[in-house]
Enzyme design. Structure first.
Site, mmCIF file in Angstrom:
data_model
loop_
_atom_site.group_PDB
_atom_site.id
_atom_site.type_symbol
_atom_site.label_atom_id
_atom_site.label_comp_id
_atom_site.label_asym_id
_atom_site.label_seq_id
_atom_site.Cartn_x
_atom_site.Cartn_y
_atom_site.Cartn_z
ATOM 1 N N PRO A 120 -3.819 15.748 21.705
ATOM 2 C CA PRO A 120 -2.801 16.601 21.091
ATOM 3 C C PRO A 120 -2.664 16.441 19.587
ATOM 4 O O PRO A 120 -2.756 15.321 19.065
ATOM 5 C CB PRO A 120 -1.507 16.162 21.798
ATOM 6 C CG PRO A 120 -1.800 14.817 22.353
ATOM 7 C CD PRO A 120 -3.254 14.814 22.686
ATOM 8 N N ASN A 121 -2.457 17.568 18.951
ATOM 9 C CA ASN A 121 -2.176 17.681 17.504
ATOM 10 C C ASN A 121 -3.397 17.456 16.619
ATOM 11 O O ASN A 121 -3.320 17.646 15.409
ATOM 12 C CB ASN A 121 -1.029 16.735 17.085
ATOM 13 C CG ASN A 121 0.243 17.016 17.857
ATOM 14 O OD1 ASN A 121 0.685 18.161 17.887
ATOM 15 N ND2 ASN A 121 0.798 16.017 18.514
ATOM 16 N N ARG B 296 -2.301 18.088 8.795
ATOM 17 C CA ARG B 296 -1.323 17.228 9.482
ATOM 18 C C ARG B 296 -1.250 15.866 8.792
ATOM 19 O O ARG B 296 -2.238 15.124 8.796
ATOM 20 C CB ARG B 296 -1.784 17.036 10.935
ATOM 21 C CG ARG B 296 -0.950 16.055 11.704
ATOM 22 C CD ARG B 296 -1.599 15.663 13.028
ATOM 23 N NE ARG B 296 -0.771 14.703 13.720
ATOM 24 C CZ ARG B 296 -1.188 13.912 14.694
ATOM 25 N NH1 ARG B 296 -2.439 13.981 15.110
ATOM 26 N NH2 ARG B 296 -0.378 13.062 15.256
ATOM 27 N N TYR C 61 -3.864 10.792 7.962
ATOM 28 C CA TYR C 61 -5.072 11.182 8.691
ATOM 29 C C TYR C 61 -6.187 11.739 7.806
ATOM 30 O O TYR C 61 -7.276 12.029 8.305
ATOM 31 C CB TYR C 61 -4.705 12.209 9.780
ATOM 32 C CG TYR C 61 -3.725 11.662 10.790
ATOM 33 C CD1 TYR C 61 -4.070 10.574 11.593
ATOM 34 C CD2 TYR C 61 -2.445 12.206 10.940
ATOM 35 C CE1 TYR C 61 -3.171 10.051 12.521
ATOM 36 C CE2 TYR C 61 -1.546 11.694 11.861
ATOM 37 C CZ TYR C 61 -1.914 10.621 12.644
ATOM 38 O OH TYR C 61 -1.029 10.099 13.559
ATOM 39 N N ASN D 46 -10.357 10.290 21.404
ATOM 40 C CA ASN D 46 -9.147 10.131 20.600
ATOM 41 C C ASN D 46 -8.059 10.890 21.342
ATOM 42 O O ASN D 46 -7.948 12.112 21.231
ATOM 43 C CB ASN D 46 -9.320 10.670 19.179
ATOM 44 C CG ASN D 46 -8.073 10.407 18.335
ATOM 45 O OD1 ASN D 46 -7.045 9.984 18.850
ATOM 46 N ND2 ASN D 46 -8.177 10.659 17.033
ATOM 47 N N ALA E 287 -1.409 10.884 20.794
ATOM 48 C CA ALA E 287 -0.235 10.144 21.280
ATOM 49 C C ALA E 287 -0.309 9.824 22.774
ATOM 50 O O ALA E 287 0.369 8.907 23.245
ATOM 51 C CB ALA E 287 1.031 10.929 20.969
ATOM 52 N N GLU F 105 -12.538 4.267 22.695
ATOM 53 C CA GLU F 105 -11.282 4.761 22.117
ATOM 54 C C GLU F 105 -11.472 4.901 20.599
ATOM 55 O O GLU F 105 -12.011 3.993 19.961
ATOM 56 C CB GLU F 105 -10.188 3.728 22.433
ATOM 57 C CG GLU F 105 -8.833 4.064 21.863
ATOM 58 C CD GLU F 105 -7.804 2.931 22.092
ATOM 59 O OE1 GLU F 105 -8.202 1.804 22.473
ATOM 60 O OE2 GLU F 105 -6.620 3.187 21.856
ATOM 61 N N HIS G 262 -9.557 6.170 16.841
ATOM 62 C CA HIS G 262 -8.388 6.630 16.085
ATOM 63 C C HIS G 262 -8.732 6.687 14.609
ATOM 64 O O HIS G 262 -9.432 5.796 14.096
ATOM 65 C CB HIS G 262 -7.198 5.689 16.261
ATOM 66 C CG HIS G 262 -6.745 5.561 17.668
ATOM 67 N ND1 HIS G 262 -6.063 6.553 18.335
ATOM 68 C CD2 HIS G 262 -6.914 4.555 18.560
ATOM 69 C CE1 HIS G 262 -5.810 6.160 19.563
ATOM 70 N NE2 HIS G 262 -6.329 4.951 19.733
ATOM 71 N N ARG H 191 1.008 0.503 12.645
ATOM 72 C CA ARG H 191 2.025 1.541 12.482
ATOM 73 C C ARG H 191 3.262 1.215 13.333
ATOM 74 O O ARG H 191 3.506 0.055 13.628
ATOM 75 C CB ARG H 191 1.397 2.899 12.827
ATOM 76 C CG ARG H 191 0.234 3.238 11.875
ATOM 77 C CD ARG H 191 -0.384 4.576 12.190
ATOM 78 N NE ARG H 191 0.581 5.651 12.048
ATOM 79 C CZ ARG H 191 0.368 6.893 12.529
ATOM 80 N NH1 ARG H 191 -0.773 7.187 13.163
ATOM 81 N NH2 ARG H 191 1.289 7.823 12.371
ATOM 82 N N ARG I 74 3.391 2.635 18.900
ATOM 83 C CA ARG I 74 1.941 2.915 18.933
ATOM 84 C C ARG I 74 1.128 1.662 19.242
ATOM 85 O O ARG I 74 -0.104 1.710 19.290
ATOM 86 C CB ARG I 74 1.469 3.475 17.590
ATOM 87 C CG ARG I 74 2.058 4.827 17.245
ATOM 88 C CD ARG I 74 1.493 5.363 15.929
ATOM 89 N NE ARG I 74 2.412 6.293 15.329
ATOM 90 C CZ ARG I 74 2.504 7.592 15.637
ATOM 91 N NH1 ARG I 74 1.694 8.123 16.524
ATOM 92 N NH2 ARG I 74 3.392 8.371 15.055
HETATM 93 C C1 DQA Z 1 -4.145 8.890 16.375
HETATM 94 C C2 DQA Z 1 -3.074 7.792 16.403
HETATM 95 C C3 DQA Z 1 -1.977 8.155 17.389
HETATM 96 O O1 DQA Z 1 -0.964 7.149 17.376
HETATM 97 C C4 DQA Z 1 -1.327 9.466 17.024
HETATM 98 O O2 DQA Z 1 -0.375 9.832 17.990
HETATM 99 C C5 DQA Z 1 -2.337 10.558 16.837
HETATM 100 C C6 DQA Z 1 -3.543 10.246 16.074
HETATM 101 C C7 DQA Z 1 -5.218 8.608 15.286
HETATM 102 O O3 DQA Z 1 -6.307 9.164 15.383
HETATM 103 O O4 DQA Z 1 -4.956 7.848 14.338
HETATM 104 O O5 DQA Z 1 -2.126 11.687 17.224
HETATM 105 O O6 DQA Z 1 -4.798 8.926 17.622
#
Ligand code: DQA
Length: 146
Positions: A13-14, A21, A26, A78, A81, A102, A104, A111, A115
């Site tokens: 998501p996002n 964003r 990021y 990735n 959240a 995984e 990120h 952070r 998280r």
């Molecule tokens: C993320 C880190 C997550 O905590 C966050 O919710 C994201 C992006 C990252 O790529 O740094 O959406 O996965």
């Protein structure tokens, strides 16, 4: 159908909003920028990537199952959240034999406290985090060596 081994790259998501964003966290690369570079890198390494994004948890779970059914060599995930909330994703990773890395952009451990827990990480093969968009490239290198 090509015989080139495939690595799935799944984004949660996002992450469709990368580029605009929270760029201070990021960076300014879009998901398309990242996909384009990974595509070139994968070709050099002798792989193909299947790059996807969804804002829906169930899609990510279906794609993990699909990665196994389709014989993918590895998955870069990735989960955004959902990393910190989804026992269903944790179970999906444990349900397949394909190694999941995984990924990120930021380093969630540096952070907010919410998280710091990663249900994805508890099931994944390994984690690459905190290198911005380069996290994906580093993770692809690891995946290619597995
Ligand atoms: C993320 C880190 C997550 O905590 C966050 O919710 C994201 C992006 C990252 O790529 O740094 O959406 O996965």
């Amino acid at each position: 159908m090509s015989d080139t081994p495939v690595i799935y790259v799944l984004n949660g998501p996002n992450l469709n909003l990368l580029g605009t964003r929270e760029p201070e966290i990021y960076g300014t690369d879009t998901l398309d920028d990242i996909a384009g570079r990974l595509d070139d890198q994968a070709r050099t390494l002798g792989f193909e990537i299947d790059f996807r994004q969804s804002n829906h948890e169930g899609h990510l779970i279906d794609w993990l199952h699909e990665a196994q059914a389709e014989g993918a060599k590895a998955v870069l995930l990735n989960a955004g959240a959902y990393t910190h909330t989804s026992i269903a994703l944790h179970d999906a990773i444990k349900s397949i034999k394909v190694p999941v890395i995984e990924v990120h952009l930021s380093d969630p451990k540096k952070r907010e406290e919410f998280r710091h827990i990663s249900y994805v990480g508890m099931a994944a093969h390994s984690c690459i985090a905190g290198h911005g968009a380069k996290s994906y490239e580093l993770a692809l290198d690891v995946a290619a060596r597995l």
